[in-house]
Design an enzyme around this catalytic site. Structure first.
Site, PDB file in Angstrom:
ATOM      1  N   SER A 140      35.974  45.166  34.275  1.00 41.07           N
ATOM      2  CA  SER A 140      36.616  45.642  35.496  1.00 41.07           C
ATOM      3  C   SER A 140      36.792  47.151  35.370  1.00 41.07           C
ATOM      4  O   SER A 140      37.419  47.629  34.429  1.00 41.07           O
ATOM      5  CB  SER A 140      37.977  44.946  35.637  1.00 41.07           C
ATOM      6  OG  SER A 140      38.693  45.466  36.738  1.00 41.07           O
ATOM      7  N   LYS A 166      32.499  45.086  37.632  1.00 40.80           N
ATOM      8  CA  LYS A 166      33.374  44.916  38.804  1.00 40.80           C
ATOM      9  C   LYS A 166      34.018  46.254  39.085  1.00 40.80           C
ATOM     10  O   LYS A 166      34.613  46.865  38.189  1.00 40.80           O
ATOM     11  CB  LYS A 166      34.425  43.855  38.507  1.00 40.80           C
ATOM     12  CG  LYS A 166      35.671  43.890  39.403  1.00 40.80           C
ATOM     13  CD  LYS A 166      36.525  42.652  39.203  1.00 40.80           C
ATOM     14  CE  LYS A 166      38.009  42.979  39.179  1.00 40.80           C
ATOM     15  NZ  LYS A 166      38.841  41.768  38.960  1.00 40.80           N
ATOM     16  N   LYS A 168      36.769  48.488  41.194  1.00 38.50           N
ATOM     17  CA  LYS A 168      37.968  48.479  42.023  1.00 38.50           C
ATOM     18  C   LYS A 168      37.676  49.369  43.229  1.00 38.50           C
ATOM     19  O   LYS A 168      37.124  50.479  43.064  1.00 38.50           O
ATOM     20  CB  LYS A 168      39.152  49.033  41.234  1.00 38.50           C
ATOM     21  CG  LYS A 168      39.595  48.119  40.100  1.00 38.50           C
ATOM     22  CD  LYS A 168      40.185  46.822  40.630  1.00 38.50           C
ATOM     23  CE  LYS A 168      40.878  46.036  39.536  1.00 38.50           C
ATOM     24  NZ  LYS A 168      41.517  44.807  40.058  1.00 38.50           N
ATOM     25  N   ASP A 194      36.567  44.647  43.896  1.00 39.18           N
ATOM     26  CA  ASP A 194      37.912  44.064  43.982  1.00 39.18           C
ATOM     27  C   ASP A 194      38.830  45.051  44.678  1.00 39.18           C
ATOM     28  O   ASP A 194      39.048  46.166  44.194  1.00 39.18           O
ATOM     29  CB  ASP A 194      38.433  43.766  42.566  1.00 39.18           C
ATOM     30  CG  ASP A 194      39.784  43.056  42.568  1.00 39.18           C
ATOM     31  OD1 ASP A 194      40.327  42.773  43.656  1.00 39.18           O
ATOM     32  OD2 ASP A 194      40.299  42.773  41.458  1.00 39.18           O
ATOM     33  N   GLU A 219      36.348  40.655  46.169  1.00 43.04           N
ATOM     34  CA  GLU A 219      37.560  39.977  45.719  1.00 43.04           C
ATOM     35  C   GLU A 219      38.785  40.500  46.463  1.00 43.04           C
ATOM     36  O   GLU A 219      39.014  41.704  46.532  1.00 43.04           O
ATOM     37  CB  GLU A 219      37.697  40.223  44.211  1.00 43.04           C
ATOM     38  CG  GLU A 219      38.878  39.573  43.532  1.00 43.04           C
ATOM     39  CD  GLU A 219      38.917  39.892  42.017  1.00 43.04           C
ATOM     40  OE1 GLU A 219      37.905  40.418  41.483  1.00 43.04           O
ATOM     41  OE2 GLU A 219      39.950  39.640  41.394  1.00 43.04           O
ATOM     42  N   ASP A 244      41.828  36.103  44.772  1.00 44.40           N
ATOM     43  CA  ASP A 244      42.555  36.270  43.505  1.00 44.40           C
ATOM     44  C   ASP A 244      44.039  36.068  43.827  1.00 44.40           C
ATOM     45  O   ASP A 244      44.563  34.943  43.719  1.00 44.40           O
ATOM     46  CB  ASP A 244      42.254  37.673  42.938  1.00 44.40           C
ATOM     47  CG  ASP A 244      43.090  38.046  41.711  1.00 44.40           C
ATOM     48  OD1 ASP A 244      43.945  37.251  41.299  1.00 44.40           O
ATOM     49  OD2 ASP A 244      42.905  39.158  41.158  1.00 44.40           O
ATOM     50  N   LYS A 268      42.923  32.815  37.411  1.00 45.66           N
ATOM     51  CA  LYS A 268      43.707  33.447  36.343  1.00 45.66           C
ATOM     52  C   LYS A 268      44.773  32.433  35.963  1.00 45.66           C
ATOM     53  O   LYS A 268      45.657  32.133  36.770  1.00 45.66           O
ATOM     54  CB  LYS A 268      44.387  34.724  36.842  1.00 45.66           C
ATOM     55  CG  LYS A 268      43.439  35.890  37.054  1.00 45.66           C
ATOM     56  CD  LYS A 268      44.198  37.117  37.500  1.00 45.66           C
ATOM     57  CE  LYS A 268      43.238  38.257  37.813  1.00 45.66           C
ATOM     58  NZ  LYS A 268      43.920  39.380  38.503  1.00 45.66           N
ATOM     59  N   GLY A 296      41.108  38.551  34.587  1.00 39.14           N
ATOM     60  CA  GLY A 296      41.859  39.104  33.463  1.00 39.14           C
ATOM     61  C   GLY A 296      43.082  39.847  33.960  1.00 39.14           C
ATOM     62  O   GLY A 296      43.185  40.187  35.143  1.00 39.14           O
TER      63      GLY A 296
HETATM   64  O1  OSB Z   1      42.943  42.150  40.315  1.00 35.27           O
HETATM   65  O2  OSB Z   1      41.785  41.353  38.745  1.00 35.27           O
HETATM   66  C1  OSB Z   1      42.715  42.057  39.125  1.00 35.27           C
HETATM   67  C2  OSB Z   1      44.284  43.874  36.162  1.00 35.27           C
HETATM   68  C3  OSB Z   1      45.619  43.754  36.469  1.00 35.27           C
HETATM   69  C4  OSB Z   1      45.987  43.142  37.629  1.00 35.27           C
HETATM   70  C5  OSB Z   1      45.018  42.629  38.496  1.00 35.27           C
HETATM   71  C6  OSB Z   1      43.675  42.719  38.186  1.00 35.27           C
HETATM   72  C7  OSB Z   1      43.298  43.388  37.008  1.00 35.27           C
HETATM   73  C8  OSB Z   1      41.923  43.625  36.628  1.00 35.27           C
HETATM   74  C9  OSB Z   1      41.648  43.804  35.158  1.00 35.27           C
HETATM   75  O3  OSB Z   1      41.017  43.752  37.402  1.00 35.27           O
HETATM   76  C10 OSB Z   1      40.900  42.669  34.623  1.00 35.27           C
HETATM   77  C11 OSB Z   1      40.815  42.676  33.125  1.00 35.27           C
HETATM   78  O4  OSB Z   1      41.817  42.368  32.444  1.00 35.27           O
HETATM   79  O5  OSB Z   1      39.739  42.945  32.618  1.00 35.27           O
HETATM   80 MG    MG Z   2      41.595  40.879  41.329  1.00 36.83          MG
END
Ligand code: OSB
Ligand code: MG
Length: 374
Positions: A140, A166, A168, A194, A219, A244, A268, A296
Site C-alpha cells: 500500500s 495499491k 492511496k 484506495d 477500494e 473496506d 481485515k 492491512g
Molecule cells: O485503508 O487499507 C486501508 C492503513 C491504515 C488504515 C487503513 C488502511 C491502511 C493501509 C495500509 O492501506 C495497509 C498495510 O498495512 O499495508
Molecule cells: Mg482501505
C-alpha cells in the site's frame, strides 16, 4: 476439540514504533504507530498475544487505542474472567452484549486463539484449514507531495519484488498519479486504488475516468455507510468496487453483496471482530463468487503472521496488503521478520499465530502496561 480455558490475567501493553517513512492517506498522515498488544494468560500457564488494529485517533473507524483500552478494562475483561469455558470459538459470543468495538473484541479473540493454538501445538494455518504455503505480497503506497516522489517510491517497491501496487488516492491526487504509475509499472502488474471514503456520489463521473488504467479495483471511494452510493458507482464504472470501511460484520458483508455494493471485499480481521468472523465472510464470498483479499493496518509481525495464514485460504484470490516488515518498520517486534521471497510471503509454520516475540525489544518500546487480573 480444544479444552476450554480459564483466563487469569490480561495484559494491555501499548508500544510505539516509528515508521520508516511517513504514511499519508486521505484521512491523515502518520510518521509513527502506537499499537496496543493484548496478552491473555490462562490457568494452565499459556499466554497468547493479540494485536489490536485500532489507530490512535478515530479517523479510519470509530475505535481508537485509548478507547479500546477503556472498553476492555471496564467491560470485556471482567466478562472473560468470569468465563470458565473460554475458547477462541466463543470469545465473540461472550462479548455479544457489548455493541460494536469490533477491534477490541478481535484483539481479545486473537490472543485467546494464539494461546489455544500454542497449547495444542497447532498453527493458525492448520486451524483455518488453509492449503497454500505462501501468499503473494502487495504493498500500500501513500500519497506524496509530488509525483516524482511517488514514482521513486513505487519503483523501489517494484525492485523489492512486490506482486501488486495499491495507491492511496483523494480528490486532486488520482487520475494523474495513477496514469503515471501505470506507465511506470507496465500493463501486466496488478494496480489498485484506495480512497478511504474521500469521494461523494457527485464524483461518479470523475471516478469513471479511472477505467482507462485497468485497475484491479477501487477500494472504499464513498462514505462508510453509503452502500447505495457504492452500488450506483459499481453500475456506472467498469473498475470493480471493493469495500473496506463499510464491512464491520458478517451481516454487513452479506448485505453489501446482496445490494451489489461490493463486487470485491477487503477482509481485515480486526475490523470485522476477528479471524473467525473473517473466515465466515471468506466462505460466504467464496460461495457467491465474490473475490476477497486480506487488508492491512500497519501491523507488526504478530498481525502480519496471522494475516498471512488467513490469506492462504483459497478464496483470497487477490494479493493482500501483506508486505514485508520493512515496509513500515526498521525493526519488527518478532524474532523472524516477515520477508518477501519471489514476490511472496511464506505462511508461518510455528505453533500459534506463527511468530515469536522479541521480548527485550518490545520492553524497550513499551509506553504503558496495564495488567488486569481475575
Ligand atoms: O485503508 O487499507 C486501508 C492503513 C491504515 C488504515 C487503513 C488502511 C491502511 C493501509 C495500509 O492501506 C495497509 C498495510 O498495512 O499495508
Ligand atoms: Mg482501505
Amino acid at each position: 476439540m480444544t479444552s476450554p480455558m480459564t483466563p487469569t490475567s490480561i495484559e494491555l501493553r501499548r508500544i510505539h514504533l516509528d515508521l520508516v517513512t511517513p504514511f499519508r492517506t486521505s484521512f491523515g498522515s502518520q510518521s509513527s504507530r502506537e499499537i496496543l498488544l493484548v496478552g491473555v494468560t490462562t490457568a494452565d500457564g499459556s499466554t497468547g498475544w493479540g494485536e489490536c488494529v485500532a489507530l490512535s485517533e478515530p479517523v479510519y473507524s470509530p475505535e481508537y487505542v485509548e478507547g479500546v483500552i477503556d472498553v476492555i478494562e471496564r467491560f470485556m475483561a471482567p466478562v472473560l474472567f468470569g468465563a470458565s469455558d473460554l475458547r477462541a470459538a466463543n470469545v465473540i459470543e461472550h462479548l455479544e452484549r457489548f455493541k460494536g468495538h469490533e477491534m477490541a473484541k478481535a484483539a481479545l479473540e486473537m490472543a485467546v486463539l494464539d494461546a489455544e493454538l500454542r497449547s495444542g501445538g497447532a498453527t493458525l494455518h492448520q486451524r483455518l484449514g488453509a492449503s497454500r504455503t505462501r501468499v503473494p505480497s502487495g504493498v500500500s503506497v501513500g500519497i506524496f507531495s509530488t509525483v516524482d516522489e511517488l514514482l521513486a517510491a513505487v519503483q523501489g517497491y517494484v525492485d523489492e519484488g512486490y506482486a501488486r501496487i495499491k495507491l492511496k488516492i483523494e480528490p486532486g491526487w488520482d487520475l494523474e498519479p495513477v496514469r503515471l504509475v501505470r506507465e511506470l509499472i507496465g500493463p501486466d502488474m496488478g494496480l489498485q486504488v484506495d480512497a478511504n471514503t474521500a469521494y461523494t456520489r457527485a464524483d461518479i463521473e470523475h471516478l469513471r475516468r479511472l477505467d482507462d488504467f485497468d485497475l484491479l479495483l477501487i477500494e472504499q471511494p464513498l462514505d462508510t455507510d453509503d452502500l447505495l452510493g457504492h452500488r450506483a458507482l459499481a453500475d456506472a464504472i467498469d473498475t470493480p468496487v471493493c469495500l473496506d470501511e463499510s464491512i464491520e460484520s458478517f451481516t454487513q458483508a452479506v448485505d453489501a453483496v446482496d445490494l451489489g455494493a461490493a463486487e470485491i471485499i477487503n477482509i481485515k480481521p480486526g475490523r470485522v471482530g476477528g479471524y473467525l468472523t473473517a473466515v465466515r465472510i471468506h466462505d460466504m464470498c467464496r460461495s457467491r463468487g465474490i473475490p476477497v483479499w486480506c487488508g492491512g493496518m500497519l501491523e507488526t509481525g504478530i498481525g502480519r503472521a496471522a494475516n498471512c495464514a488467513l490469506a492462504s485460504l483459497d478464496g483470497f484470490t487477490l494479493p493482500g496488503d501483506i508486505s514485508a516488515s520493512t515496509r513500515f518498520y526498521a525493526r519488527d517486534i518478532v524474532l523472524e521478520p516477515i520477508a518477501i521471497v519471489d514476490s511472496h510471503v511464506a505462511v508461518p509454520s510455528s505453533p500459534g499465530l506463527g511468530y515469536d516475540l522479541d521480548v527485550d525489544f518490545v520492553d524497550s518500546i513499551t509506553t504503558s502496561v496495564q495488567r488486569l487480573t481475575r
